[in-house]
Structures are given as structure tokens and as C-alpha cells.
Design an enzyme around this catalytic site. Structure first.
Site, PDB file in Angstrom:
ATOM      1  N   CYS A 134     -16.783   5.246 -22.864  1.00  0.00           N
ATOM      2  CA  CYS A 134     -16.845   6.097 -21.673  1.00  0.00           C
ATOM      3  C   CYS A 134     -17.605   7.382 -21.978  1.00  0.00           C
ATOM      4  O   CYS A 134     -18.501   7.791 -21.220  1.00  0.00           O
ATOM      5  CB  CYS A 134     -15.427   6.413 -21.195  1.00  0.00           C
ATOM      6  SG  CYS A 134     -15.369   7.584 -19.821  1.00  0.00           S
ATOM      7  N   GLU A 199     -16.865  -0.389 -18.032  1.00  0.00           N
ATOM      8  CA  GLU A 199     -17.713   0.652 -17.459  1.00  0.00           C
ATOM      9  C   GLU A 199     -18.712   0.043 -16.472  1.00  0.00           C
ATOM     10  O   GLU A 199     -18.904   0.563 -15.362  1.00  0.00           O
ATOM     11  CB  GLU A 199     -18.463   1.403 -18.567  1.00  0.00           C
ATOM     12  CG  GLU A 199     -17.604   2.304 -19.411  1.00  0.00           C
ATOM     13  CD  GLU A 199     -17.112   3.520 -18.641  1.00  0.00           C
ATOM     14  OE1 GLU A 199     -17.743   3.906 -17.627  1.00  0.00           O
ATOM     15  OE2 GLU A 199     -16.095   4.092 -19.054  1.00  0.00           O
TER      16      GLU A 199
END
Length: 209
Positions: A134, A199
Site C-alpha cells: 500500500c 490494491e
């Protein structure tokens, strides 16, 4: 002792997914300013829900840390997430998003469930590896978009945040923790890969909604 940059190795192993995120129409819409306000508003709500889980994972990582230096670093990183949430609150106010009533979509729920399960049940290195994508991905996206953004537009503040030196410093702090605490490399690599896929799925979900 030979220094091993596990975080860099994990990132290189997942560069194709990172590039797919960069080329995703949601992300490219941030660069051009052409992303619809409705999609960005949905993203802000979903990402705020995610970041609250991310901050909790940092706190659990601090509790697992074997030395005081790592405890302090994890708490500093949690503080960085709180600053991100403050940015999201400003965006939410601008676009009239009530962050108190956000319902996570399936991709967001899957990602946060993975983070919490990893935080509670896995070793510290695996947890740090699950959180690193992230951070590194957003720095990668921000820096790339900053280099191609032609002029200031409605999403410039987002790009400036994630392309900043301050954010890059936070990324490197977390990657140092990955390198220090990754002893079960197979588990850490698997967690990193899964998080990177999450993601991409996150961007796809807010784009397709």
C-alpha cells in the site's frame, strides 16, 4: 552480516501489478483530472474505511515488535495514516461524503479482513510485508502522476501528498521494518503479493461501481 533488501525484492517481483495499477483508468483519471467526482467520492469513503484498518494493523505491529525502536517506528507510521485520514476528511467535506456511514464494498472488505487476520495471527515480518505494498505503491503512483500532470487540477492535492518527500520517508521506514523482521520469507512474499493484488482490485472496484 550481509544486508538483504527484502522489500525491494518483493516490490520487483510485483512490478507488473504495480504497473497495471498505474495504467488503471481510475488512476489515470486522477492524473488528467477527468475522473468523475462521483467515483472519487466513492474512493474516499472506501479508502477511509481501509485506512482505519491499516492504522489498527500498525498498532498491532507495534505490540509485536521485539525492540523499542521498532515500537516507536510503527507508532510514527500510524501517525502518518492519521494524517492521511485528515486529508480524506477534507476531501469528504468538499464532496459531501459522510464517512460515518460508509459501507465497504467486497474488495475493500476482503483487503481489510486480510490485514486484520494477518495482524492478529502472523509474525511481524509477514505483517510488515502485508502493509508495505500500500505504501510503496502509492508513492510510486504519486511520483509517476506528478511527473505527467500538466497543470493543477481537482486531484492535485492527492498527487502532491503521495509524491511528497514526507510520504516517501514513511514508505522507507516501513520497508526498513520489512527488512529487519522478515524471517519467514515465503510467508512474507505471499502476503506482499496478496496485498498488491488487493490494491489493484480496490481500484477496479471503485472504478466499476
Amino acid at each position: 552480516m550481509v544486508f538483504m533488501d527484502y522489500a525491494a525484492n518483493f516490490w520487483q517481483a510485483n512490478r507488473l501489478l504495480a504497473q497495471a495499477c498505474l495504467q488503471h483508468p481510475f488512476v489515470q483519471g486522477l492524473a488528467t483530472g477527468q475522473l468523475s467526482v462521483e467515483r472519487f467520492a466513492d474512493y474516499i469513503g472506501q479508502d477511509s474505511f481501509f485506512l482505519q484498518s491499516f492504522a489498527r494493523a500498525y498498532s498491532l505491529a507495534a505490540a509485536k515488535a521485539p525492540n523499542w525502536a521498532s515500537v516507536c517506528t510503527f507508532h510514527q507510521l500510524a501517525g502518518g495514516v492519521i494524517q492521511e485520514l485528515q486529508l480524506h476528511q477534507a476531501f469528504a467535506a468538499d464532496w459531501q461524503v459522510d464517512l460515518n456511514v460508509v459501507q465497504p464494498n467486497p474488495a475493500t472488505q476482503r483487503y481489510t479482513d486480510f490485514l486484520q487476520l494477518t495482524a492478529w495471527s502472523s509474525d511481524l515480518g509477514t505483517l510488515a510485508a502485508a502493509m508495505a505494498p500500500c505504501m510503496r505503491l502509492y508513492a510510486y503512483l504519486g511520483q509517476n502522476l506528478a511527473s505527467t500532470q500538466a497543470a493543477s487540477q481537482r486531484y492535485s492535492a492527492w498527487i502532491e501528498t503521495y509524491s511528497s518527500n514526507e510520504f516517501e520517508a514513511l514508505v522507507r521506514q516501513l520497508e526498513q521494518l520489512v527488512n529487519q523482521h522478515s524471517y519467514n520469507l515465503a510467508s512474507a512474499a505471499q502476503a506482499y503479493r496478496y496485498a498488491m493484488q488487493c490494491e489493484y482490485d480496490f481500484f477496479e472496484a471503485v472504478w466499476s461501481n
